[in-house]
Design an enzyme around this catalytic site. Sequence first.
Site, short mmCIF file in Angstrom:
data_model
loop_
_atom_site.label_atom_id
_atom_site.label_comp_id
_atom_site.label_asym_id
_atom_site.label_seq_id
_atom_site.Cartn_x
_atom_site.Cartn_y
_atom_site.Cartn_z
N SER A 70 -3.32 -6.09 -19.35
CA SER A 70 -3.33 -6.33 -20.56
C SER A 70 -3.87 -5.90 -22.02
O SER A 70 -2.52 -5.36 -22.52
CB SER A 70 -3.84 -8.09 -21.28
OG SER A 70 -5.01 -7.72 -21.07
N THR A 71 -4.34 -5.08 -21.77
CA THR A 71 -4.29 -3.89 -22.60
C THR A 71 -3.71 -2.68 -22.85
O THR A 71 -3.46 -2.07 -23.66
CB THR A 71 -6.01 -3.14 -22.21
OG1 THR A 71 -6.79 -4.04 -22.36
CG2 THR A 71 -6.48 -2.27 -23.43
N HIS B 74 4.10 3.61 11.94
CA HIS B 74 4.16 4.00 10.17
C HIS B 74 3.61 5.16 9.59
O HIS B 74 2.47 5.27 9.70
CB HIS B 74 3.29 2.36 9.97
CG HIS B 74 4.29 1.52 10.12
ND1 HIS B 74 4.73 0.31 9.33
CD2 HIS B 74 4.12 0.73 11.47
CE1 HIS B 74 5.01 -0.34 10.08
NE2 HIS B 74 4.26 -0.30 11.68
N GLU C 58 4.01 5.24 6.29
CA GLU C 58 3.87 4.89 4.58
C GLU C 58 1.70 4.42 5.27
O GLU C 58 1.38 4.48 4.28
CB GLU C 58 3.99 3.57 4.61
CG GLU C 58 3.57 2.47 5.43
CD GLU C 58 4.61 2.01 6.43
OE1 GLU C 58 5.13 3.41 6.98
OE2 GLU C 58 4.82 0.61 6.99
N SER D 86 -6.98 -9.67 -22.50
CA SER D 86 -7.79 -10.27 -22.09
C SER D 86 -8.84 -9.18 -21.60
O SER D 86 -10.96 -9.95 -21.39
CB SER D 86 -7.60 -10.89 -20.38
OG SER D 86 -7.17 -9.88 -19.45
N GLY E 56 -8.91 -7.34 -19.06
CA GLY E 56 -8.56 -6.53 -18.47
C GLY E 56 -7.21 -5.25 -17.94
O GLY E 56 -6.68 -5.43 -19.54
N CYS F 245 10.05 0.85 11.99
CA CYS F 245 9.33 0.15 13.43
C CYS F 245 10.03 -0.86 13.65
O CYS F 245 11.71 -0.80 13.99
CB CYS F 245 8.13 -0.33 12.78
SG CYS F 245 6.89 -1.57 14.16
#
Length: 516
Positions: A228-229, A169, A171, A223, A225, A80
């Site tokens: 972080s886990t 595009h 993608e 947390s 989530g 593009c």
Amino acid sequence: MVVILDFGSQYTQLIARRIREAGVYCEIHPFSISEDKLRAMEPAAVVLSGSPASVYDDDAPMPCEAALDSGLGVPTLGICYGMCVAATAAGGRVDPASKREYGRADLTVSSTEDLFYGFDAGTATVVWMSHGDKLSTPPSDWEVIASSHNSPFAAMRDRRRNLYTLQFHPEVVHTDRGRQILDNFLFRICGLQADWTMDSFLDTAIAKVRDQVGDGHVICGISGGVDSTVTAALLERAVPGQLTGVFVNNGLLRKDEGEQVRDALGSYFKTDLLYVDASDRFLDALAGVVDPERKRKIIGRTFIEVFEEAAHESDATRGKARFLAQGTLYPDVIESVSVRGPSSTIKSHHNVGGLPEKMKLELVEPLRELFKDEVRAVGELLELPRDFIRRHPFPGPGLAVRVLGDVNREDLDILREADAIYIEELHRAGIYDEIWQAFAVLLPIRTVGVQGDDRTYDRVIALRAVVSQDGMTADWYRFPQEVLARVSSRISNEVQGVNRIAYDVSSKPPATVEWE
Ligand code: XMP
């Protein structure tokens, strides 16, 4: 590695994700990167992204010359705006469009040798156009390899310079065979190998962590989530016995979440997990605070205090911790060019700043190169419970930004009940995984209702559900009506104090995902 030069297109991250999905490592860099830096990265290929800008703008984004004339000696793909900027540099002409061409177009391929290998010459395939400027006179040594009704130069190549350009595009999912076009570029034209897998990432990441941490001790805020886990699980694998995970219950978690996280992660991390219940402290600090940014600051500050105290009081970490592991992801670190300015200025920043300096800790960020779906794949390799890996993102300030206005225990309980019903119904309908993020919001107003023979004057719950790639932009989820109907009737029947349910039909932009 493939380098994507970002000219500010909303699709730049999507290009990166598609290339990675093909098994090739790529990075996004600002278009303005210097030639020296670009060369030093030794890219195997360069992709020039799209842009909301026009090549006719006074401050049109221009990359270094070598990126345009293939001076780097590697294949280049211009998409593009990337096409327009390469074409003007090569002596072609681009016309500013009187109006944008936006939407589907039928592309007819004329050369099936390289970029369109595997396509049938002469037959049409659907592609997605989204452009203002359009190539009107191509540079003399460029060849047309595909065209559409409105764009006779929809795809071109300059073999001498190893340069390929597309007006459309590849993608976006609306381009039917976009993946094949990108694969042809990566594997046929660039001769790359599909060797970016999460297995290989994990091996390298573990080696890097060992190298950085040595025999030092690491602490990590968990947390519950995904990010972080997975970070903590990776550390646990890399440097067993040297990690202390700290899970702070801030009183702003969802229904039963504290216990769930504690149980599930407790069995994974065993004695390396420290659970701190600081609910009262957070809620007391938030009493009477209405402004969303102030809420975030108070929560961030209290978290730092609690975390620091926990680390100090624990035998496992006292005086020992030298490193802080954080689940920073790639979208947080890309220096994307944005017409609207950096998104972090919209809401104050998500990771807990201040902690590393205060505790004199060095940061360990093993997921810095990954997108969310890649993090989930790593989580699976690390054998984390599936429920944790598939969970929707949950903001650090938790329900404090979903109880609008003043946050108190009573309102948090109302919200928790409504949210739990909502999420339960999404699982029951089998649509939880289709949605990026879904949650309930408690509005700071009352409206009139009628229950039985009585007039009520009660609270309103707003339901939010969005689909998104990374949370940067999002669209509201088109719900099966019967699911919304069931959620609405269950919440109004089962949650005391709520008599009205609304569904949020705003996308981001102009709204944000969270209401505060
Ligand atoms: P917004 O509301 O900015 O949300 O469109 C985009 C994504 O970020 C999450 N979010 C946060 N996460 N601390 C966090 O850790 C925050 O202060 C915060 N604010 C928003 C939001 O849940 C969504 O996934």
